[in-house]
Design a protein around this motif. Structure first.
Motif, PDB file in Angstrom:
ATOM      1  N   ALA A   2     -14.449   6.555   5.589  1.00  0.00           N
ATOM      2  CA  ALA A   2     -13.815   5.928   4.436  1.00  0.00           C
ATOM      3  C   ALA A   2     -14.029   4.414   4.489  1.00  0.00           C
ATOM      4  O   ALA A   2     -14.188   3.831   5.558  1.00  0.00           O
ATOM      5  CB  ALA A   2     -12.332   6.258   4.423  1.00  0.00           C
ATOM      6  N   VAL A   3     -14.023   3.789   3.326  1.00  0.00           N
ATOM      7  CA  VAL A   3     -14.356   2.368   3.215  1.00  0.00           C
ATOM      8  C   VAL A   3     -13.252   1.611   2.478  1.00  0.00           C
ATOM      9  O   VAL A   3     -12.756   2.070   1.443  1.00  0.00           O
ATOM     10  CB  VAL A   3     -15.680   2.205   2.444  1.00  0.00           C
ATOM     11  CG1 VAL A   3     -16.030   0.751   2.251  1.00  0.00           C
ATOM     12  CG2 VAL A   3     -16.804   2.928   3.148  1.00  0.00           C
ATOM     13  N   GLU A  56     -11.612   4.097  -0.269  1.00  0.00           N
ATOM     14  CA  GLU A  56     -12.290   5.260  -0.823  1.00  0.00           C
ATOM     15  C   GLU A  56     -12.757   6.137   0.323  1.00  0.00           C
ATOM     16  O   GLU A  56     -13.272   5.642   1.322  1.00  0.00           O
ATOM     17  CB  GLU A  56     -13.474   4.850  -1.693  1.00  0.00           C
ATOM     18  CG  GLU A  56     -13.042   4.292  -3.027  1.00  0.00           C
ATOM     19  CD  GLU A  56     -14.201   4.062  -3.972  1.00  0.00           C
ATOM     20  OE1 GLU A  56     -15.352   3.934  -3.512  1.00  0.00           O
ATOM     21  OE2 GLU A  56     -13.947   4.003  -5.185  1.00  0.00           O
ATOM     22  N   GLY A  57     -12.561   7.440   0.164  1.00  0.00           N
ATOM     23  CA  GLY A  57     -12.969   8.404   1.173  1.00  0.00           C
ATOM     24  C   GLY A  57     -14.175   9.168   0.679  1.00  0.00           C
ATOM     25  O   GLY A  57     -14.827   8.767  -0.266  1.00  0.00           O
ATOM     26  N   THR A  72       3.511   3.399   3.129  1.00  0.00           N
ATOM     27  CA  THR A  72       3.255   4.321   2.026  1.00  0.00           C
ATOM     28  C   THR A  72       1.761   4.562   1.874  1.00  0.00           C
ATOM     29  O   THR A  72       0.965   3.629   1.987  1.00  0.00           O
ATOM     30  CB  THR A  72       3.780   3.737   0.687  1.00  0.00           C
ATOM     31  OG1 THR A  72       5.139   3.357   0.848  1.00  0.00           O
ATOM     32  CG2 THR A  72       3.665   4.745  -0.439  1.00  0.00           C
ATOM     33  N   VAL A  73       1.406   5.819   1.602  1.00  0.00           N
ATOM     34  CA  VAL A  73       0.031   6.175   1.251  1.00  0.00           C
ATOM     35  C   VAL A  73       0.090   6.871  -0.103  1.00  0.00           C
ATOM     36  O   VAL A  73       0.895   7.775  -0.309  1.00  0.00           O
ATOM     37  CB  VAL A  73      -0.612   7.112   2.296  1.00  0.00           C
ATOM     38  CG1 VAL A  73      -2.052   7.426   1.910  1.00  0.00           C
ATOM     39  CG2 VAL A  73      -0.539   6.513   3.689  1.00  0.00           C
ATOM     40  N   GLU A  74      -0.762   6.423  -1.007  1.00  0.00           N
ATOM     41  CA  GLU A  74      -0.812   6.997  -2.343  1.00  0.00           C
ATOM     42  C   GLU A  74      -2.257   7.299  -2.709  1.00  0.00           C
ATOM     43  O   GLU A  74      -3.176   6.668  -2.187  1.00  0.00           O
ATOM     44  CB  GLU A  74      -0.232   6.026  -3.364  1.00  0.00           C
ATOM     45  CG  GLU A  74       1.216   5.640  -3.099  1.00  0.00           C
ATOM     46  CD  GLU A  74       1.636   4.443  -3.904  1.00  0.00           C
ATOM     47  OE1 GLU A  74       2.497   4.595  -4.788  1.00  0.00           O
ATOM     48  OE2 GLU A  74       1.082   3.342  -3.653  1.00  0.00           O
ATOM     49  N   VAL A  75      -2.446   8.246  -3.600  1.00  0.00           N
ATOM     50  CA  VAL A  75      -3.774   8.577  -4.108  1.00  0.00           C
ATOM     51  C   VAL A  75      -3.752   8.435  -5.631  1.00  0.00           C
ATOM     52  O   VAL A  75      -2.747   8.722  -6.273  1.00  0.00           O
ATOM     53  CB  VAL A  75      -4.213  10.004  -3.678  1.00  0.00           C
ATOM     54  CG1 VAL A  75      -3.304  11.075  -4.254  1.00  0.00           C
ATOM     55  CG2 VAL A  75      -5.674  10.255  -4.021  1.00  0.00           C
ATOM     56  N   GLY A 101     -10.495   9.870  -3.323  1.00  0.00           N
ATOM     57  CA  GLY A 101      -9.471   8.891  -3.668  1.00  0.00           C
ATOM     58  C   GLY A 101      -9.761   8.232  -5.000  1.00  0.00           C
ATOM     59  O   GLY A 101     -10.267   8.879  -5.899  1.00  0.00           O
ATOM     60  N   PRO A 102      -9.485   6.963  -5.144  1.00  0.00           N
ATOM     61  CA  PRO A 102      -9.103   5.997  -4.103  1.00  0.00           C
ATOM     62  C   PRO A 102      -7.659   6.202  -3.619  1.00  0.00           C
ATOM     63  O   PRO A 102      -6.841   6.781  -4.299  1.00  0.00           O
ATOM     64  CB  PRO A 102      -9.265   4.648  -4.797  1.00  0.00           C
ATOM     65  CG  PRO A 102      -9.080   4.942  -6.238  1.00  0.00           C
ATOM     66  CD  PRO A 102      -9.595   6.339  -6.463  1.00  0.00           C
ATOM     67  N   PHE A 103      -7.420   5.684  -2.420  1.00  0.00           N
ATOM     68  CA  PHE A 103      -6.123   5.720  -1.784  1.00  0.00           C
ATOM     69  C   PHE A 103      -5.590   4.308  -1.692  1.00  0.00           C
ATOM     70  O   PHE A 103      -6.354   3.359  -1.511  1.00  0.00           O
ATOM     71  CB  PHE A 103      -6.229   6.317  -0.378  1.00  0.00           C
ATOM     72  CG  PHE A 103      -6.644   7.753  -0.364  1.00  0.00           C
ATOM     73  CD1 PHE A 103      -5.689   8.754  -0.350  1.00  0.00           C
ATOM     74  CD2 PHE A 103      -7.973   8.107  -0.363  1.00  0.00           C
ATOM     75  CE1 PHE A 103      -6.061  10.090  -0.329  1.00  0.00           C
ATOM     76  CE2 PHE A 103      -8.368   9.436  -0.351  1.00  0.00           C
ATOM     77  CZ  PHE A 103      -7.408  10.431  -0.334  1.00  0.00           C
ATOM     78  N   ARG A 104      -4.254   4.179  -1.766  1.00  0.00           N
ATOM     79  CA  ARG A 104      -3.606   2.874  -1.578  1.00  0.00           C
ATOM     80  C   ARG A 104      -2.668   2.990  -0.376  1.00  0.00           C
ATOM     81  O   ARG A 104      -1.733   3.777  -0.384  1.00  0.00           O
ATOM     82  CB  ARG A 104      -2.840   2.471  -2.838  1.00  0.00           C
ATOM     83  CG  ARG A 104      -2.119   1.131  -2.676  1.00  0.00           C
ATOM     84  CD  ARG A 104      -1.607   0.594  -3.987  1.00  0.00           C
ATOM     85  NE  ARG A 104      -0.603   1.450  -4.585  1.00  0.00           N
ATOM     86  CZ  ARG A 104      -0.026   1.217  -5.760  1.00  0.00           C
ATOM     87  NH1 ARG A 104      -0.373   0.154  -6.473  1.00  0.00           N
ATOM     88  NH2 ARG A 104       0.891   2.041  -6.244  1.00  0.00           N
TER      89      ARG A 104
END
Length: 107
Positions: A2-3, A56-57, A72-75, A101-104
């Protein structure tokens, strides 16, 4: 893998005192300026502050700053909003993101 596509750090409330052993000229520089300069070259942070990463994964991801506590992790969903999620742990101590994702990540 992931980047990180975006990293946003807030300003810390305070920095530690200036390091010991500075020259007279360096000791005249405010401690915050010294710590900001040091931190711009390393991944360690000496003062607590809020940080947000957009990642981004798929793949393994770990926070690029230390110490870091992820709150917190969010998608990002198809409904065009952030939704809280719980990614799996990775074998390297970070997170395993099975989707793009993207993930936050906030911490």
């Amino acid at each position: 893998m992931a980047v990180v596509i975006k990293q946003t750090e807030s300003e810390p409330v305070t920095y530690p005192d200036a390091p010991d052993g500075l020259s007279t000229a360096a000791a005249a520089i405010p401690a915050a300026v010294i710590w900001e300069r040091i931190e711009s070259y390393v991944a360690h942070r000496w003062a607590e502050r809020d940080v947000e990463w957009i990642v981004e994964g798929p793949g393994e991801w770990s926070p690029p700053l230390a110490p870091a506590t992820i709150d917190t992790v969010e998608v990002w969903t198809r409904a065009d909003e952030w939704e809280v999620c719980t990614p799996n742990a990775s074998p390297l101590g970070g997170y395993w993101l099975s989707a793009t994702g993207p993930f936050r990540f906030t911490g």
